[in-house]
Enzyme design. Structure first.
Site, PDB file in Angstrom:
ATOM      1  N   SER A 213     -12.396  61.573  47.244  1.00  0.00           N
ATOM      2  CA  SER A 213     -11.748  62.865  47.467  1.00  0.00           C
ATOM      3  C   SER A 213     -10.607  63.188  46.835  1.00  0.00           C
ATOM      4  CB  SER A 213     -11.493  62.969  49.044  1.00  0.00           C
ATOM      5  OG  SER A 213     -10.369  62.191  49.494  1.00  0.00           O
TER       6      SER A 213
ATOM      7  N   ASP B  83       3.394  66.804  34.805  1.00  0.00           N
ATOM      8  CA  ASP B  83       2.236  67.551  35.285  1.00  0.00           C
ATOM      9  C   ASP B  83       0.826  66.874  35.424  1.00  0.00           C
ATOM     10  OD1 ASP B  83       1.154  69.510  36.783  1.00  0.00           O
ATOM     11  OD2 ASP B  83       1.518  71.103  35.469  1.00  0.00           O
TER      12      ASP B  83
ATOM     13  N   PRO C 151      -2.942  66.446  34.631  1.00  0.00           N
ATOM     14  CA  PRO C 151      -3.746  66.985  33.537  1.00  0.00           C
ATOM     15  C   PRO C 151      -4.657  68.002  34.107  1.00  0.00           C
ATOM     16  CG  PRO C 151      -3.849  64.644  33.315  1.00  0.00           C
ATOM     17  CD  PRO C 151      -3.206  64.844  34.532  1.00  0.00           C
TER      18      PRO C 151
ATOM     19  N   THR D 132     -15.201  71.782  49.260  1.00  0.00           N
ATOM     20  CA  THR D 132     -13.907  71.979  48.999  1.00  0.00           C
ATOM     21  C   THR D 132     -13.813  73.513  48.388  1.00  0.00           C
ATOM     22  OG1 THR D 132     -11.931  71.560  47.586  1.00  0.00           O
ATOM     23  CG2 THR D 132     -14.038  70.563  47.212  1.00  0.00           C
ATOM     24  N   ASP D 133     -12.762  74.005  48.461  1.00  0.00           N
ATOM     25  CA  ASP D 133     -12.464  75.404  47.633  1.00  0.00           C
ATOM     26  C   ASP D 133     -12.273  75.067  46.288  1.00  0.00           C
ATOM     27  OD1 ASP D 133      -9.850  74.199  47.910  1.00  0.00           O
ATOM     28  OD2 ASP D 133      -8.736  75.984  48.658  1.00  0.00           O
ATOM     29  N   GLU D 134     -11.973  73.734  45.927  1.00  0.00           N
ATOM     30  CA  GLU D 134     -11.629  73.218  44.432  1.00  0.00           C
ATOM     31  C   GLU D 134     -12.868  73.707  43.578  1.00  0.00           C
ATOM     32  OE1 GLU D 134      -9.240  69.905  43.880  1.00  0.00           O
ATOM     33  OE2 GLU D 134      -8.363  69.921  45.964  1.00  0.00           O
TER      34      GLU D 134
ATOM     35  N   LEU E 212     -15.991  52.233  54.389  1.00  0.00           N
ATOM     36  CA  LEU E 212     -14.665  51.660  54.322  1.00  0.00           C
ATOM     37  C   LEU E 212     -14.225  51.444  52.868  1.00  0.00           C
ATOM     38  CD1 LEU E 212     -15.160  49.795  57.541  1.00  0.00           C
ATOM     39  CD2 LEU E 212     -14.153  51.907  57.247  1.00  0.00           C
ATOM     40  N   THR E 213     -14.052  52.464  52.073  1.00  0.00           N
ATOM     41  CA  THR E 213     -13.316  52.192  50.805  1.00  0.00           C
ATOM     42  C   THR E 213     -11.851  52.128  51.017  1.00  0.00           C
ATOM     43  OG1 THR E 213     -13.009  54.506  50.450  1.00  0.00           O
ATOM     44  CG2 THR E 213     -15.350  53.731  49.618  1.00  0.00           C
TER      45      THR E 213
ATOM     46  N   LYS F 167     -18.101  67.471  43.523  1.00  0.00           N
ATOM     47  CA  LYS F 167     -18.314  68.295  44.695  1.00  0.00           C
ATOM     48  C   LYS F 167     -19.189  69.172  44.230  1.00  0.00           C
ATOM     49  CE  LYS F 167     -16.987  67.686  48.340  1.00  0.00           C
ATOM     50  NZ  LYS F 167     -17.625  66.698  49.401  1.00  0.00           N
TER      51      LYS F 167
ATOM     52  N   TYR G 122     -13.031  65.541  40.283  1.00  0.00           N
ATOM     53  CA  TYR G 122     -13.424  65.533  41.619  1.00  0.00           C
ATOM     54  C   TYR G 122     -14.268  66.716  41.969  1.00  0.00           C
ATOM     55  CZ  TYR G 122     -12.442  66.822  46.558  1.00  0.00           C
ATOM     56  OH  TYR G 122     -12.532  67.325  47.682  1.00  0.00           O
TER      57      TYR G 122
HETATM   58  P1  NAD Z   1     -11.040  60.844  52.696  1.00  0.00           P
HETATM   59  O1  NAD Z   1     -10.903  60.219  51.152  1.00  0.00           O
HETATM   60  O2  NAD Z   1      -9.982  60.646  53.626  1.00  0.00           O
HETATM   61  O3  NAD Z   1     -12.380  60.182  53.424  1.00  0.00           O
HETATM   62  C1  NAD Z   1     -13.410  60.032  52.784  1.00  0.00           C
HETATM   63  C2  NAD Z   1     -14.345  58.827  53.641  1.00  0.00           C
HETATM   64  O4  NAD Z   1     -15.382  58.746  52.942  1.00  0.00           O
HETATM   65  C3  NAD Z   1     -13.479  57.211  53.530  1.00  0.00           C
HETATM   66  O5  NAD Z   1     -13.415  57.074  54.790  1.00  0.00           O
HETATM   67  C4  NAD Z   1     -14.327  56.623  52.786  1.00  0.00           C
HETATM   68  O6  NAD Z   1     -14.541  55.316  53.226  1.00  0.00           O
HETATM   69  C5  NAD Z   1     -15.841  57.110  52.821  1.00  0.00           C
HETATM   70  N1  NAD Z   1     -16.635  56.951  51.779  1.00  0.00           N
HETATM   71  C6  NAD Z   1     -16.436  56.943  50.449  1.00  0.00           C
HETATM   72  N2  NAD Z   1     -17.437  56.743  49.662  1.00  0.00           N
HETATM   73  C7  NAD Z   1     -18.463  56.635  50.508  1.00  0.00           C
HETATM   74  C8  NAD Z   1     -19.903  56.175  50.660  1.00  0.00           C
HETATM   75  N3  NAD Z   1     -20.503  56.000  49.418  1.00  0.00           N
HETATM   76  N4  NAD Z   1     -20.730  55.983  51.846  1.00  0.00           N
HETATM   77  C9  NAD Z   1     -20.010  56.130  52.841  1.00  0.00           C
HETATM   78  N5  NAD Z   1     -18.863  56.536  53.080  1.00  0.00           N
HETATM   79  C10 NAD Z   1     -17.881  56.973  52.054  1.00  0.00           C
HETATM   80  O7  NAD Z   1     -11.352  62.267  52.437  1.00  0.00           O
HETATM   81  P2  NAD Z   1     -11.175  63.581  53.432  1.00  0.00           P
HETATM   82  O8  NAD Z   1      -9.818  64.123  53.137  1.00  0.00           O
HETATM   83  O9  NAD Z   1     -11.321  63.265  54.890  1.00  0.00           O
HETATM   84  O10 NAD Z   1     -12.221  64.643  53.164  1.00  0.00           O
HETATM   85  C11 NAD Z   1     -13.540  64.296  53.758  1.00  0.00           C
HETATM   86  C12 NAD Z   1     -14.501  65.532  53.079  1.00  0.00           C
HETATM   87  O11 NAD Z   1     -13.880  66.893  53.001  1.00  0.00           O
HETATM   88  C13 NAD Z   1     -14.644  65.116  51.693  1.00  0.00           C
HETATM   89  O12 NAD Z   1     -16.058  65.536  51.334  1.00  0.00           O
HETATM   90  C14 NAD Z   1     -13.885  66.268  50.880  1.00  0.00           C
HETATM   91  O13 NAD Z   1     -14.494  66.455  49.628  1.00  0.00           O
HETATM   92  C15 NAD Z   1     -13.680  67.434  51.812  1.00  0.00           C
HETATM   93  N6  NAD Z   1     -12.442  68.211  51.833  1.00  0.00           N
HETATM   94  C16 NAD Z   1     -11.217  67.563  51.915  1.00  0.00           C
HETATM   95  C17 NAD Z   1     -10.276  68.459  51.752  1.00  0.00           C
HETATM   96  C18 NAD Z   1      -8.927  67.732  51.978  1.00  0.00           C
HETATM   97  O14 NAD Z   1      -7.888  68.604  51.869  1.00  0.00           O
HETATM   98  N7  NAD Z   1      -8.722  66.572  52.361  1.00  0.00           N
HETATM   99  C19 NAD Z   1     -10.401  69.781  52.000  1.00  0.00           C
HETATM  100  C20 NAD Z   1     -11.784  70.139  51.738  1.00  0.00           C
HETATM  101  C21 NAD Z   1     -12.743  69.725  51.831  1.00  0.00           C
HETATM  102  P1  TYD Z   2      -3.161  66.836  46.759  1.00  0.00           P
HETATM  103  O1  TYD Z   2      -2.464  66.343  48.247  1.00  0.00           O
HETATM  104  O2  TYD Z   2      -3.426  65.590  45.547  1.00  0.00           O
HETATM  105  O3  TYD Z   2      -4.203  67.560  47.000  1.00  0.00           O
HETATM  106  P2  TYD Z   2      -5.377  68.443  45.891  1.00  0.00           P
HETATM  107  O4  TYD Z   2      -5.108  67.841  44.647  1.00  0.00           O
HETATM  108  O5  TYD Z   2      -6.569  68.173  46.530  1.00  0.00           O
HETATM  109  O6  TYD Z   2      -4.834  69.867  46.107  1.00  0.00           O
HETATM  110  O7  TYD Z   2      -2.080  67.761  46.041  1.00  0.00           O
HETATM  111  C1  TYD Z   2      -1.695  68.947  46.542  1.00  0.00           C
HETATM  112  C2  TYD Z   2      -0.864  69.683  45.314  1.00  0.00           C
HETATM  113  O8  TYD Z   2       0.256  69.082  45.328  1.00  0.00           O
HETATM  114  C3  TYD Z   2      -1.541  69.690  43.942  1.00  0.00           C
HETATM  115  O9  TYD Z   2      -1.097  70.911  43.539  1.00  0.00           O
HETATM  116  C4  TYD Z   2      -0.909  68.594  43.318  1.00  0.00           C
HETATM  117  C5  TYD Z   2       0.381  68.546  44.072  1.00  0.00           C
HETATM  118  N1  TYD Z   2       1.103  67.188  43.974  1.00  0.00           N
HETATM  119  C6  TYD Z   2       2.452  67.040  43.647  1.00  0.00           C
HETATM  120  O10 TYD Z   2       2.904  67.786  42.989  1.00  0.00           O
HETATM  121  N2  TYD Z   2       3.090  65.648  43.728  1.00  0.00           N
HETATM  122  C7  TYD Z   2       2.341  64.753  44.247  1.00  0.00           C
HETATM  123  O11 TYD Z   2       2.894  63.630  44.227  1.00  0.00           O
HETATM  124  C8  TYD Z   2       1.055  64.851  44.724  1.00  0.00           C
HETATM  125  C9  TYD Z   2       0.327  63.707  45.155  1.00  0.00           C
HETATM  126  C10 TYD Z   2       0.368  66.075  44.540  1.00  0.00           C
END
Ligand code: NAD
Ligand code: TYD
Length: 352
Positions: A84, A290, A292, A133-135, A34-35, A163, A159
């Site tokens: 994340s 933009d 960085p 992630t694909d990143e 619960l961050t 990952k 990030y």
């Molecule tokens: P999020 O940030 O919404 O959720 C992360 C959760 O992990 C939060 O509930 C946080 O409280 C918990 N957490 C953080 N540190 C912790 C710790 N040390 N111990 C236990 N819990 C902890 O992230 P999300 O978008 O739901 O992503 C979930 C996973 O999927 C991540 O591993 C992320 O890298 C991966 N992912 C996300 C996306 C995306 O588009 N959001 C895409 C591909 C992969």
């Molecule tokens: P984001 O939702 O932060 O996901 P990620 O960086 O993991 O791809 O951003 C998605 C895309 O949108 C990314 O190219 C950054 C861009 N972006 C903006 O242009 N404006 C914004 O305010 C935010 C949060 C993201």
């Protein structure tokens, strides 16, 4: 037996838990620190469900994880827990190193020790699924083919670097210790319960509040977008049928520039919630500095998942985005609690 889901109160984790409890009859332990990103309200519809158990904790806490694995006789761990947000990783990478690298390492060690002590039959069916992630693959040129599972890792942000490190640890725990792991690398998700600092929910809420819709740089960066419920179904499939030690790319076959994404959600809002003064939401688009090291393009080739496990996304970008906009319009209380920070007050009250 039970599955243990870490990061269960976050965006994707909570969608996964809700879908799992809806569709399957197995017990599930939701585990989350619960961050700021974890919100127990995401799981509130499970209150009183005897098959669902919530535990607050850190994936790096070996004693607690070991105790839970034994107590609940866990047969699979799905690891969503991570820091994340790319922008937060640029401002402060320390938490990313701690959770994504050190935390994953400790989790792997707790799981390995538990798995080693299982009887042979249970050991065979046990799985550790790591959600990534694909990143980790870095940035693509406009015309380059999409990332396959064999694409080299070239992470560019704190990030994605953390990952990538966690993916490598998971891989090593398979090759060195035989831990039955699976890894998924997914593109950008969107949908319900998405924390409103990410592009899509941020722009929906800013649009409705008459605020600027911030576009980084020229807005021509490309992402592949996947509706979160499709990501959850892909993870269930990989957990069920994935080949131990393999990685699977998950994507929506939906490449869009950031500008296209924001214009598309503005058009849906124009239709569903037209502005009183008759102007278009698009007029709120504002170009800002933009990010960085901003990766130019991500694109996922998810054909392995289709070929080997028969998975394809159900939603197109248009249907998924419409569902998402509607969800934010219909869930004002959730939105208000997140925006006001009230969801964290609840956590403080409950856990202080
Ligand atoms: P999020 O940030 O919404 O959720 C992360 C959760 O992990 C939060 O509930 C946080 O409280 C918990 N957490 C953080 N540190 C912790 C710790 N040390 N111990 C236990 N819990 C902890 O992230 P999300 O978008 O739901 O992503 C979930 C996973 O999927 C991540 O591993 C992320 O890298 C991966 N992912 C996300 C996306 C995306 O588009 N959001 C895409 C591909 C992969
Ligand atoms: P984001 O939702 O932060 O996901 P990620 O960086 O993991 O791809 O951003 C998605 C895309 O949108 C990314 O190219 C950054 C861009 N972006 C903006 O242009 N404006 C914004 O305010 C935010 C949060 C993201």
């Amino acid at each position: 037996m039970t599955i243990l889901v870490t990061g269960a109160a976050g965006f994707i984790g909570s969608n996964f838990v809700l879908d799992w409890c809806d569709q399957l009859t197995e017990d599930l332990v939701s585990f989350d620190l619960l961050t700021y990103a974890g919100n127990l309200e995401n799981l509130s519809t499970l209150d009183g469900n005897p098959r669902h158990h919530f535990i607050r904790g850190n994936i790096g806490d070996r004693a607690l994880i070991s105790e839970l694995l034994k107590k609940y006789q866990v047969r699979a761990v799905v690891n969503f827990a991570a820091e994340s947000h790319v922008d937060r990783s640029i401002h402060g990478p320390a938490d990313f190193i701690e959770t994504n690298i050190v935390g994953t390492y400790n989790l792997l060690e707790s799981v390995r020790s538990y798995w080693n002590d299982l009887d042979e039959a249970t050991k065979k069916v046990f799985r550790f699924l790591h959600v990534s992630t694909d990143e980790v693959y870095g940035s693509l040129d406009d015309k380059a083919p999409a990332f396959t599972e064999n694409y080299p890792y070239e992470p560019n942000s704190p990030y994605s670097a953390t990952k990538a490190a966690s993916d490598h640890l998971v891989r090593a725990w398979f090759h060195t210790y035989g831990l039955p792991v699976l890894t998924t690398n997914c593109s950008n998700n969107y949908g319900p319960y998405h924390f409103p600092e990410k592009l899509i929910p941020l722009c929906i809420l800013n649009a409705l509040n008459g605020k600027p819709l911030p576009i980084y740089g020229d807005g021509q960066q490309i992402r592949d977008w996947l509706y979160v419920k499709d990501h959850c179904s892909a993870i269930r499939e990989v957990l069920k049928q994935g080949k131990i030690g393999d990685t699977y790319n998950v994507g929506g076959w939906n490449e869009r520039t950031n500008l296209e994404v924001v214009k598309a959600l503005c058009a849906i809002l124009d239709e569903l919630r037209p502005k009183a003064d008759g102007s278009k939401y698009e007029s709120q688009i504002t170009y800002v500095k933009d990010r960085p090291g901003h990766d130019r393009r991500y694109a996922i080739d998810a054909s392995k998942l289709e070929r080997e496990l028969g998975w394809r996304p159900q939603e197109t970008f248009e249907t998924g985005l419409r569902k998402t906009v509607l969800w934010y319009l219909e869930n004002e209380t959730w939105v208000n609690h997140v925006v006001s920070g009230e969801y964290q007050h609840w956590v403080q009250k409950q856990y202080s």
